[in-house]
Design an enzyme around this catalytic site. Sequence first.
Site, PDB file in Angstrom:
ATOM      1  N   GLU A 113     -11.447  61.130  14.435  1.00  0.00           N
ATOM      2  CA  GLU A 113     -11.389  60.230  15.575  1.00  0.00           C
ATOM      3  C   GLU A 113     -12.537  60.592  16.524  1.00  0.00           C
ATOM      4  O   GLU A 113     -12.658  61.765  16.868  1.00  0.00           O
ATOM      5  CB  GLU A 113     -10.059  60.436  16.289  1.00  0.00           C
ATOM      6  CG  GLU A 113      -9.610  59.250  17.105  1.00  0.00           C
ATOM      7  CD  GLU A 113      -8.188  59.396  17.595  1.00  0.00           C
ATOM      8  OE1 GLU A 113      -8.036  59.607  18.810  1.00  0.00           O
ATOM      9  OE2 GLU A 113      -7.249  59.314  16.785  1.00  0.00           O
TER      10      GLU A 113
ATOM     11  N   HIS B  57      -7.058  54.391  19.497  1.00  0.00           N
ATOM     12  CA  HIS B  57      -6.272  55.310  20.337  1.00  0.00           C
ATOM     13  C   HIS B  57      -6.097  54.749  21.754  1.00  0.00           C
ATOM     14  O   HIS B  57      -6.460  55.376  22.746  1.00  0.00           O
ATOM     15  CB  HIS B  57      -6.929  56.698  20.391  1.00  0.00           C
ATOM     16  CG  HIS B  57      -5.951  57.781  20.727  1.00  0.00           C
ATOM     17  ND1 HIS B  57      -6.081  59.078  20.281  1.00  0.00           N
ATOM     18  CD2 HIS B  57      -4.815  57.779  21.488  1.00  0.00           C
ATOM     19  CE1 HIS B  57      -5.074  59.808  20.730  1.00  0.00           C
ATOM     20  NE2 HIS B  57      -4.293  59.037  21.475  1.00  0.00           N
TER      21      HIS B  57
HETATM   22  N1  LIG Z   1      -1.126  56.758  20.482  1.00  0.00           N
HETATM   23  C1  LIG Z   1      -1.057  57.159  21.735  1.00  0.00           C
HETATM   24  O1  LIG Z   1      -1.820  56.742  22.578  1.00  0.00           O
HETATM   25  C2  LIG Z   1       0.017  58.128  22.110  1.00  0.00           C
HETATM   26  C3  LIG Z   1       0.572  58.043  23.383  1.00  0.00           C
HETATM   27  C4  LIG Z   1       1.570  58.946  23.720  1.00  0.00           C
HETATM   28  C5  LIG Z   1       1.995  59.905  22.821  1.00  0.00           C
HETATM   29  N2  LIG Z   1       1.431  59.988  21.581  1.00  0.00           N
HETATM   30  C6  LIG Z   1       1.886  61.007  20.621  1.00  0.00           C
HETATM   31  O2  LIG Z   1       3.303  60.940  20.515  1.00  0.00           O
HETATM   32  C7  LIG Z   1       3.812  62.260  20.486  1.00  0.00           C
HETATM   33  C8  LIG Z   1       5.279  62.247  20.878  1.00  0.00           C
HETATM   34  O3  LIG Z   1       5.420  61.996  22.257  1.00  0.00           O
HETATM   35  P1  LIG Z   1       6.847  62.100  22.979  1.00  0.00           P
HETATM   36  O4  LIG Z   1       6.582  61.952  24.428  1.00  0.00           O
HETATM   37  O5  LIG Z   1       7.827  61.203  22.344  1.00  0.00           O
HETATM   38  O6  LIG Z   1       7.236  63.613  22.639  1.00  0.00           O
HETATM   39  P2  LIG Z   1       8.671  64.295  22.650  1.00  0.00           P
HETATM   40  O7  LIG Z   1       9.591  63.624  23.587  1.00  0.00           O
HETATM   41  O8  LIG Z   1       8.425  65.749  22.778  1.00  0.00           O
HETATM   42  O9  LIG Z   1       9.261  63.985  21.177  1.00  0.00           O
HETATM   43  C9  LIG Z   1       8.688  64.522  20.030  1.00  0.00           C
HETATM   44  C10 LIG Z   1       9.670  64.329  18.880  1.00  0.00           C
HETATM   45  O10 LIG Z   1       9.048  64.796  17.698  1.00  0.00           O
HETATM   46  C11 LIG Z   1       9.940  65.657  17.034  1.00  0.00           C
HETATM   47  N3  LIG Z   1       9.233  66.655  16.251  1.00  0.00           N
HETATM   48  C12 LIG Z   1       8.450  67.670  16.693  1.00  0.00           C
HETATM   49  N4  LIG Z   1       8.017  68.396  15.646  1.00  0.00           N
HETATM   50  C13 LIG Z   1       8.560  67.829  14.535  1.00  0.00           C
HETATM   51  C14 LIG Z   1       8.510  68.139  13.164  1.00  0.00           C
HETATM   52  N5  LIG Z   1       7.834  69.184  12.711  1.00  0.00           N
HETATM   53  N6  LIG Z   1       9.174  67.345  12.330  1.00  0.00           N
HETATM   54  C15 LIG Z   1       9.903  66.289  12.780  1.00  0.00           C
HETATM   55  N7  LIG Z   1      10.005  65.942  14.061  1.00  0.00           N
HETATM   56  C16 LIG Z   1       9.328  66.722  14.928  1.00  0.00           C
HETATM   57  C17 LIG Z   1      10.763  66.304  18.113  1.00  0.00           C
HETATM   58  O11 LIG Z   1      11.951  66.811  17.514  1.00  0.00           O
HETATM   59  P3  LIG Z   1      13.111  67.558  18.376  1.00  0.00           P
HETATM   60  O12 LIG Z   1      13.741  66.456  19.199  1.00  0.00           O
HETATM   61  O13 LIG Z   1      14.047  68.091  17.348  1.00  0.00           O
HETATM   62  O14 LIG Z   1      12.408  68.576  19.200  1.00  0.00           O
HETATM   63  C18 LIG Z   1      10.963  65.142  19.059  1.00  0.00           C
HETATM   64  O15 LIG Z   1      12.057  64.373  18.643  1.00  0.00           O
HETATM   65  C19 LIG Z   1       2.880  63.024  21.429  1.00  0.00           C
HETATM   66  O16 LIG Z   1       2.905  64.410  21.182  1.00  0.00           O
HETATM   67  C20 LIG Z   1       1.532  62.405  21.117  1.00  0.00           C
HETATM   68  O17 LIG Z   1       0.879  63.101  20.092  1.00  0.00           O
HETATM   69  C21 LIG Z   1       0.456  59.114  21.223  1.00  0.00           C
END
Ligand SMILES: NC(=O)c1ccc[n+]([C@@H]2O[C@H](COP(=O)([O-])OP(=O)(O)OC[C@H]3O[C@@H](n4cnc5c(N)ncnc54)[C@H](OP(=O)(O)O)[C@@H]3O)[C@@H](O)[C@H]2O)c1
Length: 323
Positions: free
Chosen positions: A266, A285
């Site tokens: 990216e 992104h």
């Molecule tokens: N495309 C974009 O512009 C954009 C924007 C925002 C975010 N994102 C991405 O989205 C991600 C998630 O954001 P969020 O705010 O939803 O985070 P979050 O609330 O911390 O949720 C992350 C989820 O992923 C799960 N997880 C972590 N490690 C895992 C693994 N090894 N296997 C399976 N599940 C796993 C966690 O499980 P547990 O509940 O069991 O801990 C949790 O349910 C961010 O870290 C970022 O990389 C992308």
Amino acid sequence: MVRVGVDENLAPELLADFPAEAEIVRLPRTIPQPVPIDFWILPFYRKDAATAFQQLREVKVAQSLMAGVDWVLPWLPPAVTLCDGRGIHDISASEWVLAAIMATMKRIPLYRDLQNQQQWRGFASVTDGFLSEPGPARGQYTVLADDLSGKTVLIVGYGSIGAAIEARLAPFGVNILRIARSARPQPPVSAIADLHALLPLADIVVLIVPLTDATRGLIRAPELALMRPGALLVNAARGPVVDTDALVAALQQHRIRAAVDVTDPEPLPAGHPLWSAPNCLITPHIGGSTPQFIHRAFRFAAQQLRRYIAGQPLENIVTGAGY
Ligand SMILES: NC(=O)c1ccc[n+]([C@@H]2O[C@H](COP(=O)([O-])OP(=O)(O)OC[C@H]3O[C@@H](n4cnc5c(N)ncnc54)[C@H](OP(=O)(O)O)[C@@H]3O)[C@@H](O)[C@H]2O)c1
């Protein structure tokens, strides 16, 4: 007073909610000499943030306004408390996921391509070769798009954004499957160990996990092979969660579709085979980025500052002691 480091170009209205005890220290992109601050609001996904940090002194808290902090963890010392932006992307990122799913179901990228060629043609007469689905014609009736209703959606990463995606999918009458690190009841969430068992059940697989050692390469050729023919892989997480070569191969074989907001590498360089892979919608992104998001982000930063000043525990602590 608490010294709060922000980017020098930050619009003043974004600081409107900041408490009076915050002394704003505007940091230039290249910081010429060491600057002491207490609370650093990280610049957005900037590769030079690590270099900027070298010139900062006395930093106690680094507040990211992005949900993912995979780009910060490698260089921020553990003594600094790192907080992520969990929650502030829920609306923008989940809306992107819905848009990507609906665009694919209704074949919007295909029809937009045809519009650019000023061609009034339905899917049935477009020989893009995506024939893994039962076929565009059903008897006398020609299929020109698809319903979301009735589909099974597997959300891999049932966290803050994952739950927001489910809430937005609910009115469409889909069946939801959920995966997180470990299983839990109410709503039922499966453990990541069940990924292989659940992949063949889904019409749509949404990736929304953080990028960690455990999720890097979570989806490779064996996982893609377990997806239903014609199923849609949506990656709104981070590019390296998916093995790009395996994804390109699966797309080129017309086995699955994809909609990705994140890629590896990216930015995706010109000429990369993913650009021209069939049935693949790519956005650069942008999933979390909306004008409303930036206001949510700085309101959240102001709340964190107030907690810090009041000696209350911070939210969204990723590493470090917290306060
Ligand atoms: N495309 C974009 O512009 C954009 C924007 C925002 C975010 N994102 C991405 O989205 C991600 C998630 O954001 P969020 O705010 O939803 O985070 P979050 O609330 O911390 O949720 C992350 C989820 O992923 C799960 N997880 C972590 N490690 C895992 C693994 N090894 N296997 C399976 N599940 C796993 C966690 O499980 P547990 O509940 O069991 O801990 C949790 O349910 C961010 O870290 C970022 O990389 C992308």
